[in-house]
Design an enzyme around this catalytic site. Structure first.
Site, short mmCIF file in Angstrom:
data_model
loop_
_atom_site.label_atom_id
_atom_site.label_comp_id
_atom_site.label_asym_id
_atom_site.label_seq_id
_atom_site.Cartn_x
_atom_site.Cartn_y
_atom_site.Cartn_z
N LYS A 105 0.82 -1.33 -0.01
CA LYS A 105 0.05 -0.08 -0.03
C LYS A 105 0.81 1.12 0.09
O LYS A 105 2.13 1.04 0.13
CB LYS A 105 -0.90 0.04 1.11
CG LYS A 105 -1.97 -1.25 1.05
CD LYS A 105 -3.01 -1.09 0.24
CE LYS A 105 -3.56 -2.39 -0.42
NZ LYS A 105 -4.48 -2.92 0.44
C1 LIG Z 1 -5.64 -4.03 0.68
C2 LIG Z 1 -6.97 -3.72 0.87
C3 LIG Z 1 -7.88 -4.20 2.02
C4 LIG Z 1 -7.14 -5.01 3.10
O1 LIG Z 1 -6.20 -4.29 3.71
P1 LIG Z 1 -5.47 -5.05 4.81
O2 LIG Z 1 -4.73 -4.20 5.48
O3 LIG Z 1 -4.55 -6.24 4.12
O4 LIG Z 1 -6.36 -5.75 5.73
C5 LIG Z 1 -9.03 -3.96 1.97
N1 LIG Z 1 -9.78 -3.13 1.01
C6 LIG Z 1 -8.95 -2.99 -0.12
C7 LIG Z 1 -9.82 -2.26 -1.14
C8 LIG Z 1 -7.59 -3.09 -0.17
O5 LIG Z 1 -6.95 -2.94 -1.41
#
Ligand SMILES: *Cc1c(COP(=O)(O)O)cnc(C)c1O
Length: 388
Positions: free
Chosen positions: A188
């Site tokens: 991210k």
């Molecule tokens: C990555 C992601 C999540 C989950 O994030 P985590 O921190 O891995 O739980 C949820 N929604 C979207 C749209 C994502 O891209």
């Protein structure tokens, strides 16, 4: 050349801050996490920021809090969410026993629009919760969406896993809907390896999520009534969860935060390069943007290989991989995933835009460290592949 789809940069103070935590004698949630929460609150303008160990955990706590106040996210209740999202947005709805009511998205932005939402509200007037996804780092049209939701008493939770830092008009994502959840997963825009953050301006939600984040332990209210009791005593108001973030992770987050805008600008430059270089290719549809470039977090840059292309999407991905270029697909829409398809029997024809986008989409590498040479190589290779 070997270009991975995703690559993390820890070129700042990450090691320095981690070392401080290691030397502090206490590795889990403590002062680094408190500092990280305060900095995210300052950045977004939200009153409350709560660190959690994933965005998924945050979304779960958010739905639990909304259910606690309104009783609208339990067994048999529906929750609106876009089909074009990561599976986490849908699974948290199932954690609550509620049912995902999937919405189509706009083809160019992959965002839900006020028009799509208005049609869904007319069709499902009893649904009182919306989960918005700011796909790719671009905010959905929150002014119109929030106003619609206000009119129909719908609570708005934002899955902002892609959207730090991002803006809608003058307002930061994280300071608009009822509750917003960010992800700090490894790929991210800001990462702590695993991690997440919840923001809200609602004290009641914040209190509930804070308690449920740590086993349902209500230390604050217990301390108020029993200040003469030793600190090992606590009360539990509900069987909560274990969703807190460690100080090691927060140390990484604080270091990443210092370079957040710099990395965002870096990704914007790359996206602008792709956008210009691929502009008049007859076999590619480019993404569309409703916010100024500076207001986009730029987590994903995805193109669509059009149906008229001589080379299929899967072949393009394969040939790019053979040339050393990593790509990804964001996302197989929720309505196509076996569990959801079998349980709810969604009709793909209800999601024409998500379908048209999904069958052709490819996400290109997008991280600040991607060099000019690599960017040119990606674009030239792609163009070459599409010529045959
Ligand atoms: C990555 C992601 C999540 C989950 O994030 P985590 O921190 O891995 O739980 C949820 N929604 C979207 C749209 C994502 O891209």
């Amino acid at each position: 050349m070997k270009i991975p789809y995703s690559k993390v940069s820890c070129a700042g103070n990450e090691l320095k801050y981690i070392k401080q935590v290691l030397q502090s004698g206490w590795l889990t949630t403590a002062s680094k996490t408190a500092e990280f929460e305060q900095k995210i609150a300052d950045l977004t303008g939200a009153t409350h920021a709560l660190a959690v160990n994933s965005c998924t955990a945050g979304l779960h706590l958010a739905l639990d809090a909304v259910h606690g106040v309104y009783g609208t996210v339990g067994q048999g209740d529906g929750v609106f969410l876009p089909t074009m999202t990561f599976t986490a947005s849908a699974e948290v709805v199932r954690y609550m026993g509620a049912d995902p009511i999937l919405l189509d998205v706009d083809y160019g932005t992959k965002l839900i629009t006020p028009e799509i939402l208005a049609r869904a509200i007319a069709k499902y007037p009893h649904v009182k919760t919306l989960l918005v996804v700011h796909y790719g780092g671009q905010s959905a049209d929150m002014d119109a969406i929030l106003s619609l939701c206000h009119t129909h008493n719908i609570t708005v939770i934002e899955d902002a896993a892609h959207a730090l830092p991002a803006k809608n008009g003058h307002t930061m994502v994280g300071n608009m809907g009822d509750i917003t959840c960010f992800s700090f997963y490894a790929n991210k825009t800001l990462t702590t390896g695993e991690g997440g953050m919840i923001t809200t301006n609602n004290a009641q939600y914040a209190q509930r999520m804070k308690i449920m984040r740590t086993h349902g332990i209500d230390r604050d209210s217990f301390a108020r009534f029993t200040s003469d009791k030793p600190s090992w005593q606590y009360d539990v108001i509900a069987p909560g969860y274990k969703y807190n973030l460690s100080d090691v992770a927060s140390a990484i987050g604080l270091a990443q935060l210092e370079r957040l805008e710099c990395m965002r600008q870096g990704r914007q430059n790359i996206a602008e390069f792709y956008h210009t270089a691929l502009a008049d290719n007859p076999y590619i549809d480019l993404p569309e943007f409703r916010v100024p470039y500076a207001d986009n977090a730029w987590h994903i840059y995805s193109i669509v290989i059009k149906p008229n292309s001589p080379v299929s999407r899967n072949q393009v991905i394969e040939r790019l991989a053979q040339a050393g270029i990593g790509t990804s697909v964001h996302y197989t829409p929720v309505h196509r995933l076996s569990y959801y398809q079998e349980k709810y029997n969604y009709n793909p024809q209800d999601y024409p835009n998500a379908e048209a986008y999904f069958v052709g989409c490819i996400s290109l590498p997008l991280y600040a460290d991607l060099t000019d040479t690599e960017q040119h190589y990606i674009v030239n290779t792609l163009k070459e592949i599409l010529q045959k």
